[in-house]
Design a protein around this motif. Structure first.
Motif, PDB file in Angstrom:
ATOM      1  N   LYS A 140     -13.176 -37.986  42.622  1.00  0.00           N
ATOM      2  CA  LYS A 140     -13.521 -39.372  42.928  1.00  0.00           C
ATOM      3  C   LYS A 140     -12.870 -39.864  44.212  1.00  0.00           C
ATOM      4  CE  LYS A 140     -13.905 -43.869  40.698  1.00  0.00           C
ATOM      5  NZ  LYS A 140     -13.658 -44.646  39.449  1.00  0.00           N
TER       6      LYS A 140
ATOM      7  N   ASP B  18     -18.481 -50.198  35.152  1.00  0.00           N
ATOM      8  CA  ASP B  18     -17.844 -48.942  35.563  1.00  0.00           C
ATOM      9  C   ASP B  18     -18.744 -47.755  35.280  1.00  0.00           C
ATOM     10  OD1 ASP B  18     -15.633 -50.269  36.448  1.00  0.00           O
ATOM     11  OD2 ASP B  18     -14.499 -50.011  34.582  1.00  0.00           O
TER      12      ASP B  18
ATOM     13  N   ASN C 186     -20.151 -45.226  38.046  1.00  0.00           N
ATOM     14  CA  ASN C 186     -19.922 -43.778  37.990  1.00  0.00           C
ATOM     15  C   ASN C 186     -21.230 -43.003  38.106  1.00  0.00           C
ATOM     16  OD1 ASN C 186     -17.129 -43.882  37.744  1.00  0.00           O
ATOM     17  ND2 ASN C 186     -17.207 -44.086  35.518  1.00  0.00           N
TER      18      ASN C 186
ATOM     19  N   ASN D 114     -22.023 -40.447  41.060  1.00  0.00           N
ATOM     20  CA  ASN D 114     -22.358 -39.053  40.759  1.00  0.00           C
ATOM     21  C   ASN D 114     -23.702 -38.663  41.361  1.00  0.00           C
ATOM     22  OD1 ASN D 114     -19.991 -38.729  39.302  1.00  0.00           O
ATOM     23  ND2 ASN D 114     -20.940 -39.234  37.338  1.00  0.00           N
TER      24      ASN D 114
END
Length: 380
Positions: free
Chosen positions: A92, A3, A7, A11
């Motif tokens: 998100k 995860d 992320n 990003n």
């Protein structure tokens, strides 16, 4: 762990996507008129000048944001900072939609760039035949960028082939099924262009680097694995999503139609020289007392003198008055008017300059070896 990696990838993708959109908006492309430049100067002009004063100690510097200029470097730094800020504002759940829009815009942008410069190569406006003053300059006196530009301009075949590849790549990008192949061809094109710009010190290095990075951004698979295996297609990218943008086809046709009209206008609006005195090419000065050896009339209306002893060149912008006199303007904006008479029989000219009468005869520089379009299959 997975995860966390996901992320970071998300990003970074959003960050670079925001940067690409800002770059497309604020970096001015001259062939699309000057509206981008006006927007950039309105938004960043004062701040750019302020940073130029502090960082580079450049006061009253021209702020045009052209590639490899100090103003463009400042603009890129500002866009990187604002991209970091804006990327945190995109939630998100918006990521997928945002990246779809970003990649759609980037694909059209890269396609426009490829088609534009492909057309320019085929019609020899990007790499035109070298002007007479370049042909009469010694090889060792030419800068690397001018030397490369002039050499490429002598080959019609090279320009037609490379231009056709760029146009073909741009068209492939616009078709969904051939988009991946178009991106592969585009990355080869931009890689070669970047290598040439660095090797010959051509002043579009930063622009070509950003185009290459934008192309890599579109070619990624499974996040940010940038090294692609040519023999295998990417498993899935955001370009493969089934979602479509509203009015997608209409927007694509509208944007490309406007851009193609802008690209094509210079080819249909070439102003013809309406003056009775037609001047072009190179003239050899026959006056023995003159310190000059040649006169060069550049297509962009520059008159260039070459000295006999040092081969130093002095350039003036020129115009022909209604009474067929020549008006010269130097780089300090000093303007002078001179007598110019052309004999229509043998095309010789008489020209008054620096209190002397200069007589000159034309030379057919088109017969020089560099201007011959030759191709040999066998050497004997």
């Amino acid at each position: 762990m997975v995860d966390c990696k996901s992320n970071i990838t998300r990003n970074f993708a959003v960050f670079f996507g925001v940067f690409c959109l800002q770059f497309i908006l604020f970096f001015p492309l001259s062939f699309l008129s000057d509206f981008q430049l006006k927007i950039s100067q309105f938004v960043f002009g004062d701040f750019t000048q302020f940073l130029l004063d502090i960082i580079f100690n450049k006061r009253n510097n021209r702020i045009d944001y052209s590639s490899d200029s100090c103003s463009m470097l400042i603009l890129m730094i500002v866009l990187l900072i604002t991209s970091a800020i804006f990327s945190f504002l995109i939630k998100k759940r918006w990521t997928k939609r945002f990246l779809l829009i970003t990649e759609y815009v980037c694909v059209i942008y890269i396609s426009i760039i490829l088609i534009k410069y492909g057309i320019d190569k085929i019609f020899k406006t990007q790499f035109p035949e070298p002007e007479s003053n370049i042909l009469f300059t010694r090889f060792g006196n030419l800068d690397k960028d001018i030397l490369f530009w002039s050499t490429i301009g002598t080959s019609k075949i090279y320009n037609i082939i490379t231009g056709s590849i760029e146009i073909f790549s741009g068209i492939l990008l616009l078709l969904k099924r051939s988009q991946f192949l178009g991106l592969l061809l585009a990355i080869v094109c931009f890689s070669q262009i970047l290598i040439i710009n660095i090797s010959f010190d051509i002043s579009v290095k930063l622009f070509s680097l950003i185009l290459l990075l934008m192309n890599i951004f579109l070619l990624r698979k499974n996040g940010w694995e940038l090294i692609l295996k040519i023999i295998s297609l990417p498993k899935k990218t955001f370009l493969d999503q089934t979602s479509t943008l509203p009015y997608k086809i209409f927007l694509k046709i509208l944007i490309l139609g406007i851009v193609l009209v802008k690209i094509g206008m210079p080819y249909f609006n070439k102003e013809e020289n309406k003056n009775s005195v037609q001047l072009t090419g190179v003239y050899e000065i026959t006056s023995h007392e003159s310190p000059y050896k040649y006169l060069f009339f550049h297509k962009d209306q520059y008159l260039i003198f070459m000295e006999k002893s040092s081969e130093k060149m002095t350039a003036f912008h020129y115009d022909i008055s209604f009474d067929n006199q020549i008006i010269l303007e130097d780089y300090q904006h000093n303007i002078s008017k001179h007598l110019l008479v052309k004999d229509e029989k043998d095309s010789t000219i008489v020209f008054s300059f620096n209190h002397q009468m200069i007589h000159a005869k034309p030379i057919n520089y088109k017969k020089m070896n560099a201007m011959q379009d030759r191709f040999h299959v066998l050497v004997d």
